[in-house]
Design an enzyme around this catalytic site. Structure first.
Site, short mmCIF file in Angstrom:
data_model
loop_
_atom_site.label_atom_id
_atom_site.label_comp_id
_atom_site.label_asym_id
_atom_site.label_seq_id
_atom_site.Cartn_x
_atom_site.Cartn_y
_atom_site.Cartn_z
N CYS A 307 -30.80 94.87 51.11
CA CYS A 307 -30.72 95.02 49.70
C CYS A 307 -31.15 95.93 48.74
O CYS A 307 -31.80 95.67 48.00
CB CYS A 307 -31.43 93.52 49.88
SG CYS A 307 -31.23 92.08 47.73
N CYS A 487 -24.35 91.52 45.96
CA CYS A 487 -25.58 91.74 45.65
C CYS A 487 -25.54 91.01 44.48
O CYS A 487 -25.38 92.13 43.22
CB CYS A 487 -26.03 93.86 45.41
SG CYS A 487 -27.77 93.68 45.02
#
Length: 557
Positions: A307, A487
């Site tokens: 991430c 994201c």
């Protein structure tokens, strides 16, 4: 806390916590040995934290870290020496206690009979048959035969592993699958940013592993030590051997906290925190709530990391909280990024820059965190701008959110499955191993050039499942992965820039622009992140329900 007694002088146990030290002291133990390296899991305290708590309780502590499955005779000798040097009784621990029991078994090879070692460890709940085979075989674990054999073995029960198992079961209910993972708890790690922002409670991000393993899938609660793909064999902790016809490898990443000098000594105190650890995300929010002035540093290490937006999400949510409290003008926000850009896909940068300006954050590119002195509230960064000599700079802080350096797990990096950089070597379209055609990989550990996110694994799992079923039928791969990753960049409480993209930064939006424009901060994207994605994860992805994740077919050229 259930300790398992091997001898009058030694007991073993799984992971202990700093808060357990008084209980350990009250149980009569005078010393502890940690056989687990720091950074194996995101809910694991460092040895430094354990050691400080042990010292406070009057317990001697020693660090003898053993990488899962890599127990050597020298390690066993060091363990035996520690037992003779430390006051007894001693409690040794690792993730499950298996490594500690293995060390003891190997150390006893010259003084106890093999049946005695087997009987002693069995009475404590550990199967050391594999270790005994190793002793009898001159220190090698034979893999021609196995302790168990399965049609498909999945290494890792994170998002990718459970989703792959569920997707396979949905396609072929009778298929025999085993998942190998030593963890008791499964975490929804995308939620930890929200915990650090005061939006989720930590408990919302965890479930017991047993409740999530798909019905009919065997769960082998152990750590993988090594792979022998030439023999279709996996060696587990304790030297047990599992055989497979096909294998999926998806154990996630290792958080390398020790790569930053002084970091493990100060995590969770002195204003140093990280949303990359389950127990520290609440501390992030405590720091944000309590801060009224001073400097807050947010760090991002060199890629790859899981991430990639998470380090700056922490910055945005903190800045938003300070803005709402009216103290933002008193806080100096510094974002120190080892890379040279704010975000890798340029289409999303303009919206993010608006929030960088709103929070008056300073962007410091090519800054890599190398050392921390928590009590002194100082950090050091190596600045390596292109065509410029590396310069080390010192920065003071009142709060620092650290994203740790990340690598593939040790047992992956040293395996025959890894490329030169240590990642599982796959074809980026089919996710099949380039050398061993009965092995696939998905999630953070493989080397396809995509974003390492749960959203990526959600798309990858059906691709792997389709291609394995095709392989079982004798067909070529039928599905391909386009590099999709997502994201959700939480730029403020209530608004998100929803970045969705594939290989090469190609934008791959899931919704029409009129409904949700991912390049702009929207409340719709926030609703998706806060309300929709957790149930999609728990009730969809991990159950084999491939909502908006239909595999892309390979078309004939």
């Amino acid at each position: 806390m259930e300790t398992k007694k091997l001898t009058t002088g030694l007991s073993v146990i799984g992971q202990v916590m700093p808060t357990d030290m008084q209980t350990i002291k009250d149980a009569g133990f005078r010393a502890i040995i940690c056989n687990r390296p720091d950074g194996e899991a995101a809910d694991q305290p460092t040895f430094e934290e354990i050691s400080k708590a042990a010292e406070k309780a009057g317990i001697e502590a020693r660090y003898l870290p053993i990488v899962a499955g890599k127990v050597s005779d020298e390690d066993a000798n060091a363990f035996d020496a520690a037992l003779s040097e430390m006051p007894g009784p001693v409690l040794a621990f690792c993730r499950t206690g298996t490594r500690s029991a293995t060390l003891w078994s190997l150390a006893q090879a010259n003084s106890r009979s093999l049946p005695d070692i087997l009987a002693t460890t069995k009475s404590a709940g550990y199967d050391m048959a594999g270790v005994v085979r190793r002793i009898a075989n001159g220190g090698k674990t034979p893999t021609e035969t196995g302790d168990a054999s399965y049609e498909i073995v999945i290494v890792g029960a994170g998002a990718g592993g459970i989703a792959a198992a569920a997707s396979l079961k949905a396609r072929k209910p009778g298929i025999e699958i085993a998942i190998i993972d030593p963890a008791d708890i499964h975490y929804y790690q995308p939620g930890w940013t929200m915990v650090g922002g005061g939006i989720f409670e930590p408990e919302q991000t965890s479930r017991t592993m047993g409740s999530l393993i798909p019905r009919g899938v065997h769960w082998i609660k152990a750590a993988v030590a090594a792979f022998e793909p030439e023999n279709n064999a996996i060696i587990l902790d304790g030297c047990r051997v599992v055989k497979y016809k096909r294998m999926i490898v998806c154990p996630g990443l290792k958080l390398d906290w020790n790569k930053v000098d002084g970091l493990v000594d100060t995590l969770g105190q002195n204003g140093v925190t990280s949303n990359y650890r389950y127990d520290l995300a609440p501390y992030t929010w405590d720091l944000v709530k309590g801060m009224k002035s001073g400097r807050a540093i947010f760090t991002q290490p060199p890629m790859p990391i899981k991430c990639a937006g998470a380090p700056q999400k922490a910055m945005y949510l903190s800045g938003d909280a300070w803005h709402r409290k009216g103290v933002l003008k008193n806080i100096d926000i510094q974002f120190n990024n080892a890379g040279g850009v704010l975000f890798g896909v340029k289409d999303y940068v303009p919206a993010l820059m608006e929030y960088v300006k709103k929070y008056d954050a300073s962007l410091n590119f090519f800054h890599t965190l190398v050392a921390v002195d928590g009590p002194a509230k100082k950090a050091w960064f190596d600045v390596s701008k292109p065509d410029t000599p590396v310069e080390r700079v010192e920065m003071e802080f009142d709060m620092m959110h650290v994203c740790p350096p990340q690598t593939a797990p040790d047992f992956i990096r040293v395996s025959p499955l890894a490329d030169a950089a240590g990642w599982i070597d796959v074809d980026q379209a089919t996710l099949r191993h380039k050398t061993y055609d009965n092995i696939w990989s998905l999630g953070d550990v493989m080397n396809a050039p995509n974003a390492k996110t749960a959203a990526a694994a959600r798309i990858q799992a059906p691709v792997v499942a389709e291609n394995i079923i095709a392989d079982m039928r004798g067909s070529s791969p039928v599905a391909q992965y386009n590099g999709y990753g997502s994201c959700p960049l939480t730029v403020e409480r209530g608004k998100i820039v929803l970045a969705e993209f594939g290989y090469g930064g190609t934008m791959l939006p899931s919704f029409p622009k009129a409904l949700l424009d991912g390049t702009k901060p929207t409340r719709a994207a926030w609703f998706l992140k806060e309300k929709m994605l957790p149930p999609v994860y728990w009730k969809g992805m991990l159950k084999g329900r491939e909502w908006m994740a239909k595999p892309e077919k390979i078309t004939a050229s």
